[in-house]
Design an enzyme around this catalytic site. Structure first.
Site, PDB file in Angstrom:
ATOM      1  N   ASP A 147      11.331  40.300  20.039  1.00  0.00           N
ATOM      2  CA  ASP A 147      11.460  40.816  21.403  1.00  0.00           C
ATOM      3  C   ASP A 147      10.857  39.897  22.472  1.00  0.00           C
ATOM      4  O   ASP A 147       9.914  40.284  23.182  1.00  0.00           O
ATOM      5  CB  ASP A 147      10.836  42.226  21.530  1.00  0.00           C
ATOM      6  CG  ASP A 147      11.311  43.194  20.458  1.00  0.00           C
ATOM      7  OD1 ASP A 147      12.427  42.975  19.935  1.00  0.00           O
ATOM      8  OD2 ASP A 147      10.576  44.143  20.148  1.00  0.00           O
ATOM      9  N   ASP A 192      17.507  49.736  22.719  1.00  0.00           N
ATOM     10  CA  ASP A 192      16.787  49.065  23.816  1.00  0.00           C
ATOM     11  C   ASP A 192      17.679  48.459  24.898  1.00  0.00           C
ATOM     12  O   ASP A 192      18.674  47.801  24.589  1.00  0.00           O
ATOM     13  CB  ASP A 192      15.950  47.890  23.286  1.00  0.00           C
ATOM     14  CG  ASP A 192      15.120  48.230  22.076  1.00  0.00           C
ATOM     15  OD1 ASP A 192      15.144  49.372  21.624  1.00  0.00           O
ATOM     16  OD2 ASP A 192      14.452  47.311  21.576  1.00  0.00           O
ATOM     17  N   SER A 238      16.502  42.595  20.214  1.00  0.00           N
ATOM     18  CA  SER A 238      16.160  42.617  21.640  1.00  0.00           C
ATOM     19  C   SER A 238      15.657  41.297  22.200  1.00  0.00           C
ATOM     20  O   SER A 238      15.149  40.447  21.474  1.00  0.00           O
ATOM     21  CB  SER A 238      15.119  43.699  21.897  1.00  0.00           C
ATOM     22  OG  SER A 238      15.772  44.940  21.819  1.00  0.00           O
TER      23      SER A 238
END
Ligand SMILES: *[C@@H]1O[C@H](CO)[C@@H](O)[C@H](O)[C@H]1NC(C)=O
Ligand SMILES: *[C@@H]1O[C@H](CO)[C@@H](O)[C@H](O)[C@H]1NC(C)=O
Ligand SMILES: *[C@@H]1O[C@H](CO)[C@@H](O)[C@H](O)[C@H]1NC(C)=O
Ligand SMILES: *[C@@H]1O[C@H](CO)[C@@H](O)[C@H](O)[C@H]1NC(C)=O
Ligand SMILES: *[C@@H]1O[C@H](CO)[C@@H](O)[C@H](O)[C@H]1NC(C)=O
Ligand SMILES: *[C@@H]1O[C@H](CO)[C@@H](O)[C@H](O)[C@H]1NC(C)=O
Length: 581
Positions: free
Chosen positions: A186, A62, A122
């Site tokens: 995230d 990512d 992430s």
């Protein structure tokens, strides 16, 4: 005029280049320039790209916390410093002045503390007051629970923000009150409401369904969970990498993440089922209500950033050029053994600008204008008739590393094939009606990374169907003949695209880069990215064609194609492996 223009451009680029190298020299640079492309000798790495972002080796996934700070673009990304497979995940860090050429810096965040010992996963960056950027990221803690952490720059006067310090308050958010500790990750870029409180979303799953949890904070340290998620869906599983941001309804400029007025709509993106899906809606910050126009997978609505290989993306607002930019992770479609052999896995997409369409019903994406600086040799033609069943070579450029823009116009739409109402799945339709299935109007498009004899080819093409009161345009990316090898996945992708072929040309732009083809149909109304690993059609053995496999002729009003030069990706220091305990 043209000559003058050329001179100015050259002067500018000389200055830029000098600036770039001075900066590098000052930093003790070690050059890791990529292999020279297009030499006649076969390269040992035919699938490494020329102008896409990828680290010199190892695993990348990512994009994380992209931002623009004091004239410098920052890209962080999920990176394994040890291998070409996922594991030991850190935040690697690269910077750029133009989003095309990159300097790799030392890793910004590495696992090592109780709150991220099993990985720095992430997250996003947010500018606090005084233009101070901070990172919120997910840590996998000592018990493999997912928690949200904060990191701050060590030295704000360093425009490259090389060093980051984890907060002593970590973790800021923990999976309490029944939150599944394995599905809590995230964090988005935070935004500030009129009440001064910061808000952030975290991806989550509850009873098998996706949702985005909302947290609020006064000081960015102490966060409280809102009773209601900002949105959820019973039709999807876990939402990874949520993104939430305003878009301007006039469809012109990008909008800063906290801005809120009656001229904006909001986008909520969630990553699930190997795709980045989004919905549009109205967000009210006073109540944190988000009313969606059409929900995820509702009424056959299937809005995605990209209908091919594109995942875990993230946007940021570029305050320099007033635009919102989208980055996405492009996975390999070969297997792990191949990745280990290559020594790397994963690419970043070419950054795309993202805007609301004039209809207000979808987003429009377009490759960043900066990428055009990579154009070198150009070939073009106009008003060419493509007879039914014909193929036309586009020669004179490096077909393995190119940018192609083409449009098609059609005269005999009345004879288009009838649309069957049961054809609701464009991907399935493209795999049934491949480039080899001939109809009256289509398939027509381009063949990229093709061998001379067309044994290998990736076909990006359109078909037009007639229904009772309108026409339906289908865009396909057919990888079934992309390699003579059996190994790599050759999934065929497809999307319906909102084009009225009676009144407008059908346009296509494809960015071709050895093992990746990013295609933008209808000026960015539908995007399809494919990974391919040709055996024959590599380097100067790759060819480019326009084709029409329909029975009726089509016209090509314009075609422009360019060779693309390599991006410079260099390392400012020898990247140290973090010390893992
Ligand atoms: C992670 O790092 C450890 C310690 O260096 C190493 O032994 C292991 O092979 C790495 N795992 C992966 C998947 O890279
Ligand atoms: C912070 O960065 C600036 C600019 O690079 C540098 O001049 C200064 O010495 C740095 N300060 C510290 C404490 O490292
Ligand atoms: C969002 O706001 C617009 C403009 O006020 C309105 O037309 C539309 O119906 C609203 N959408 C929803 C889902 O409430
Ligand atoms: C779905 O379609 C039905 C029938 O056309 C319509 O009444 C309904 O409002 C639609 N729902 C959404 C969320 O758009
Ligand atoms: C066109 O269709 C024919 C017949 O199905 C097929 O053999 C040929 O490969 C197709 N051409 C392309 C470019 O796909
Ligand atoms: C991976 O793919 C290659 C060909 O691309 C094949 O030779 C190999 O057997 C495959 N390995 C596995 C584990 O599937």
């Amino acid at each position: 005029m043209t000559y003058l223009k050329l001179e100015v451009t050259m002067e500018k680029s000389v200055v830029l280049v000098i600036g770039f190298w001075l900066l590098l020299l000052g930093n003790g640079v070690q050059s890791h320039r990529q292999d020279k492309k297009h030499q006649s000798l076969p390269r040992d790495q035919p699938y490494r790209t020329g102008y896409h972002f990828q680290p010199p080796k190892n695993w990348m996934n990512d994009p994380n916390g992209p931002m623009y700070y004091k004239g410098v673009y920052h890209l962080f990304y999920q990176y394994n410093p040890y291998a070409a497979v996922w594991g030991n995940i850190t935040w690697a860090h690269s910077i750029s002045y133009d989003l095309v050429n990159w300097i790799n810096l030392d890793i910004a965040l590495s696992p090592g503390d109780p709150f991220d010992i099993n990985g720095c996963w992430s997250g996003s960056t947010t500018f606090l007051s005084g233009e101070k950027p901070v990172i919120l990221y997910t840590g996998s803690d000592t018990m493999n629970r997912q928690v949200q952490n904060l990191a701050e720059p060590k030295n704000l006067s360093d425009p490259l923000l090389r060093e980051w310090v984890k907060s002593s308050h970590n973790p800021l958010m923990s999976p309490v009150d029944g939150i599944d500790p394995k599905n809590f990750r995230d964090p988005t870029t935070a935004w500030q409401g009129p009440d001064g409180l910061w808000r952030v979303l975290v991806g989550n799953e509850m009873d098998g369904h996706g949702r985005a949890l909302l947290y609020r904070s006064q000081d960015f340290i102490t966060w409280s969970q809102s009773k209601e998620p900002i949105h959820s869906s019973t039709r999807t599983g876990m939402w990874e990498c949520p993104d939430f941001y305003p878009v301007s309804i006039d469809g012109k400029n990008g909008v800063e993440t906290s801005s809120l007025d009656k001229f904006t709509k909001h986008v909520l993106k969630a990553s699930f089922d190997n795709s980045d899906h989004y919905v549009l809606g109205n967000y009210t910050s006073v109540t944190d209500n988000f009313l969606v126009d059409t929900d995820f997978l509702d009424n056959d609505s299937d809005l995605r950033y990209d209908y091919g290989n594109f995942y875990a993306s993230k946007t940021f607002f570029d305050s320099g050029k007033k635009r919102r930019i989208l980055w996405g992770w492009i996975l390999e479609s070969d297997n792990t053994t191949d990745d280990v052999k290559k020594g790397w896995s994963g690419l970043q997409s070419i950054p795309r600008t993202i805007l609301l369409s004039k209809t207000g019903k979808q987003l429009i994406q377009w490759p960043l204008e900066e990428i055009e600086k990579q154009h070198t040799i150009k070939v073009s033609f106009e008003n060419k008739e493509l007879k039914g069943g014909s193929v036309l070579e586009v020669s004179g450029i490096t077909a393995s590393q190119a940018d192609v823009e083409v449009s098609f116009s059609l005269s005999s739409l009345k004879e288009a094939e009838l649309m069957d109402p049961s054809w609701v799945d464009p991907k399935l339709l493209c795999s049934q009606k491949t480039a080899s299935v001939r109809s009256n109007v289509g398939p027509f498009g381009i063949l990229v990374l093709a061998s001379k004899d067309l044994t290998e080819q990736t076909a990006i093409f359109f078909r037009v169907f007639r229904s009772e009161d309108n026409y339906v345009v289908l865009m396909c990316s057919d990888q079934s003949r992309s390699s003579v090898e059996e190994g790599p996945q050759k999934t065929i992708y497809g999307a319906f695209i909102d084009i009225d072929p009676l009144n407008e040309k059908i346009s296509l732009r494809s960015l071709i880069d050895h093992s990746i083809v990013e295609s933008f149909g209808g000026e960015g109304r539908a995007c399809i990215t494919a990974r391919v690993y040709p055996k024959l059609a590599i380097d100067n053995q790759a060819y480019l064609y326009a084709f029409n496999n329909g029975t009726l002729d089509v016209n090509i009003p314009t075609l422009n194609a360019w060779s693309m030069k390599n991006a410079q990706i260099v390392s400012s220091t020898k990247r140290r492996k973090p010390n893992l305990n």
